[in-house]
Motif scaffolding. Structure first.
Motif, short mmCIF file in Angstrom:
data_model
loop_
_atom_site.label_atom_id
_atom_site.label_comp_id
_atom_site.label_asym_id
_atom_site.label_seq_id
_atom_site.Cartn_x
_atom_site.Cartn_y
_atom_site.Cartn_z
N PHE A 1 11.58 -6.72 2.66
CA PHE A 1 11.31 -6.58 1.23
C PHE A 1 10.43 -5.38 0.92
CE2 PHE A 1 12.67 -10.93 1.74
CZ PHE A 1 13.60 -11.03 0.71
N ARG A 2 10.06 -4.65 1.95
CA ARG A 2 9.29 -3.43 1.70
C ARG A 2 10.21 -2.26 1.39
NH1 ARG A 2 4.56 -5.40 3.27
NH2 ARG A 2 4.71 -6.91 4.95
N ILE A 34 13.10 -16.42 -0.59
CA ILE A 34 13.39 -15.18 0.11
C ILE A 34 12.97 -15.27 1.57
CG2 ILE A 34 13.26 -13.75 -1.94
CD1 ILE A 34 10.42 -12.99 -1.12
N GLU A 73 12.80 -9.96 9.97
CA GLU A 73 12.00 -9.00 10.70
C GLU A 73 11.32 -9.65 11.90
OE1 GLU A 73 9.93 -5.67 7.90
OE2 GLU A 73 9.71 -7.74 7.23
N ASN A 74 10.79 -10.82 11.68
CA ASN A 74 9.94 -11.41 12.71
C ASN A 74 10.51 -12.67 13.35
OD1 ASN A 74 7.96 -9.49 11.80
ND2 ASN A 74 7.56 -10.88 10.09
N THR A 89 4.43 -9.32 -2.74
CA THR A 89 5.36 -10.37 -2.33
C THR A 89 5.73 -10.24 -0.86
OG1 THR A 89 6.29 -10.44 -4.56
CG2 THR A 89 7.61 -11.41 -2.80
N ALA A 90 6.02 -9.01 -0.44
CA ALA A 90 6.36 -8.79 0.96
C ALA A 90 5.19 -9.18 1.86
CB ALA A 90 6.74 -7.33 1.18
N ASP A 91 3.98 -8.81 1.45
CA ASP A 91 2.80 -9.17 2.24
C ASP A 91 2.64 -10.69 2.33
OD1 ASP A 91 2.22 -6.53 2.59
OD2 ASP A 91 0.58 -6.46 1.15
N LEU A 139 4.85 -12.96 1.86
CA LEU A 139 5.94 -13.56 2.62
C LEU A 139 5.62 -13.55 4.12
CD1 LEU A 139 8.74 -14.81 2.79
CD2 LEU A 139 9.69 -12.51 2.89
N ASP A 140 5.06 -12.46 4.58
CA ASP A 140 4.67 -12.39 5.98
C ASP A 140 3.65 -13.47 6.31
OD1 ASP A 140 6.33 -10.30 6.52
OD2 ASP A 140 4.80 -8.75 6.36
#
Lengths: 333, 333
Positions: free
Chosen positions: A76-77, A101, A105-106, B85-87, B89-90
């Motif tokens: 999403f980046r 969502i 990636e991980n 959001t990406a952060d 989500l991680d």
DNA sequence: CTGAAAGCGCTAACAA
DNA sequence: TTGTTAGCGCTTTCAG
């Protein structure tokens, strides 16, 4: 010894507050037919006990028709994915769906699919697992809508992008504006073996043989812009008579733009530049970026439409749609 | 007349396939203790009938501990929100949570909260509803973690940004690099009555009285970059001796950068420029943007941490944390 | 390898 | 205003 972390249920609250479970439900859900006094008391007990409702139980009981879909992408980046996410969220909301969502990636993709399958009603996204059977098995009955470049599947729904048609339209239009020598700034995922993208194939189909050989491959993420800058420099060194550069993506195109500025090359005066994706970001560069757009086309609606069918559990066969990217003419070409 | 759209359940499949419900479960979930033949037959029937598993029923039965949180923002088209959001989500994935996203662009906030409450275990995000009681009621027992600028709440978890401290550190650092006349490019949500932001207040606290008056307000979304360009021009016209501009956000700063180029003002040579947010996008402008970063700080971890407590149903009181944005020095200042 | 029974935690109907 | 009775659709024992 004590509470083996047993879940606090409405039963506990009912007992503690000296009422029936039903009354607890009424209090929690702000329903009528309950006195303010009891409601307050029940709410108090519930908070004191740290009660957390089980959405599974309540949705099951109320035979809720709530749908949630999962949207899976690489990261999403990447602005392309995040803008697409925003578009799809709008389409989902309009249909009353929730959207969760996830990125692979991980986490191994099949594991991710498995986890999602337990939590959502449909899985849509960019999946890379080549073994469809494994995919279907991992999804345990939950439908999958695949977003892909080349569709080889018969047992899944899918939507793909028709770059062949897109380039067949784009190139002549550029030629009519004076373009003669094309070049492609191709992209390759970092640290993978190179495999020509469908964009490259489509490009080669659409241009003359000499242009077809003017291709530079840049290693893309995570910093595609930098890659584009490097790639453009290499490209102009190797193919100096290029008058039109087509970049794999808008991010790469933005890097090319930066490189052009540094080299004192005027865009679009000396070199025309076209990106791919249709990022809204492309509107704020100077010059603003012309782009073969995926975003803002019917792509999103097609995805939502296919997903809708998948959710309905129709007995119809698997859908397989294709959408043609279309050019947004801005300043760079 | 016929099937009033009754849901297809494992019961139906069991009957149709001539097995027990148990066997259907085994087939669907790829469990052992079932012959390949039966599995295949059951799967066939299931597909033919268009069976869609009920995630509510299965999660309830397996007393699943799966958690999903909702993340609510104004718009995922805003890079600040999409990067955040990406952060998040991680952070959520790392904790084994699913994350659903929602924006209150097209739906009354309380309605949205109500819908989400039925589907997730916690709601975190930027909410604007001023009436906390209404918020708590709408959430029906589901915990809320509020992301805000000024916290006034006692009945909700919250994390806020301490701009006062941030500016108190930033301004002296800029002064030590030679800054004397500051100016602020403030932002105002389009079509609202102007209300000074906490960033402005923090700015005014940290600078000398003369700089405190050098403020231009730009009407921000949806095209903050353009707003920044306009705002910068107005600012330089009205306060020509400004040597350091602080922009409300990185997007606004990017617009300012563009305006500076057009006016032939060198950044940072003649005017230093500082944004706010810490967008990764800021790294690819030229010059790269110095920014008072929220992204990439402990903000995300604090959010996840508070959410974790909220989910646990702890009896502890409501958490209220504060994080101080910190400067990322790049080229523009 | 397959089936029968007993819930998971909650809410919709009805009664009281 | 409150309580009682049935499930919602699935999975987990535990027998066969």
């Amino acid at each position: 010894m004590s509470d083996m972390q047993r879940r606090v249920t409405i039963e506990d609250i009912a007992r503690e507050a000296g009422v029936s479970r039903q009354t607890v439900t009424r209090a929690m859900n702000d329903m009528p037919r309950i006195s303010e006094a009891t409601r307050a008391r029940v709410l108090g007990v519930s908070e004191r006990l740290g009660y957390r409702p089980s959405r599974f139980a309540s949705n099951l009981a109320r035979t809720s028709k709530a749908k949630t879909i999962a949207f899976v992408v690489d990261s999403f980046r990447n602005p392309y994915y995040s803008e697409l996410t925003a578009d799809l969220l709008d389409a989902a909301s309009a249909r009353g769906w929730q959207m969760t969502i996830a990125s692979h990636e991980n986490e191994p993709e099949l594991e991710l699919i498995g986890r999602l399958a337990g939590e959502v009603d449909a899985i849509v996204g960019y999946l890379s697992e080549p073994d469809e059977t494994a995919l279907v098995a991992a999804a345990r009955g939950v439908p999958i809508v695949l977003l892909v470049s080349t569709v080889t599947t018969e047992s899944l729904h899918s939507i793909d992008l028709d770059f062949i048609s897109a380039f067949r339209k784009l190139i002549p239009e550029l030629e009519s504006r004076g373009s003669r020598r094309f070049a492609l700034l191709e992209s390759q995922p970092l640290g993978t073996e190179y495999d020509p993208s469908t964009r490259r194939i489509a490009y080669e189909h659409a241009v003359d043989t000499r242009s077809a050989e003017a291709v530079v491959v840049c290693e893309a993420p995570p910093q595609s812009v930098d890659a584009g800058e490097l790639g453009f420099n290499e490209l102009m060194d190797r193919f100096p008579d290029t008058d039109t550069v087509i970049a794999f993506s808008d991010l790469i195109a933005m890097g090319a733009l930066r490189a052009a500025h540094h080299r004192g090359i005027d865009v679009p005066g000396q070199v025309r530049l076209v990106g791919v994706d249709g990022l809204s970001l492309g509107a704020v560069t100077s010059p603003a970026l012309t782009s073969l757009a995926i975003l803002g086309t019917e792509f999103t609606e097609q995805i939502a439409d296919v997903t809708e069918r998948a959710l309905s559990g129709a007995e119809v066969p698997f859908e397989h749609r294709s959408v043609v990217p279309s050019v947004i003419w801005r300043e760079s070409a």
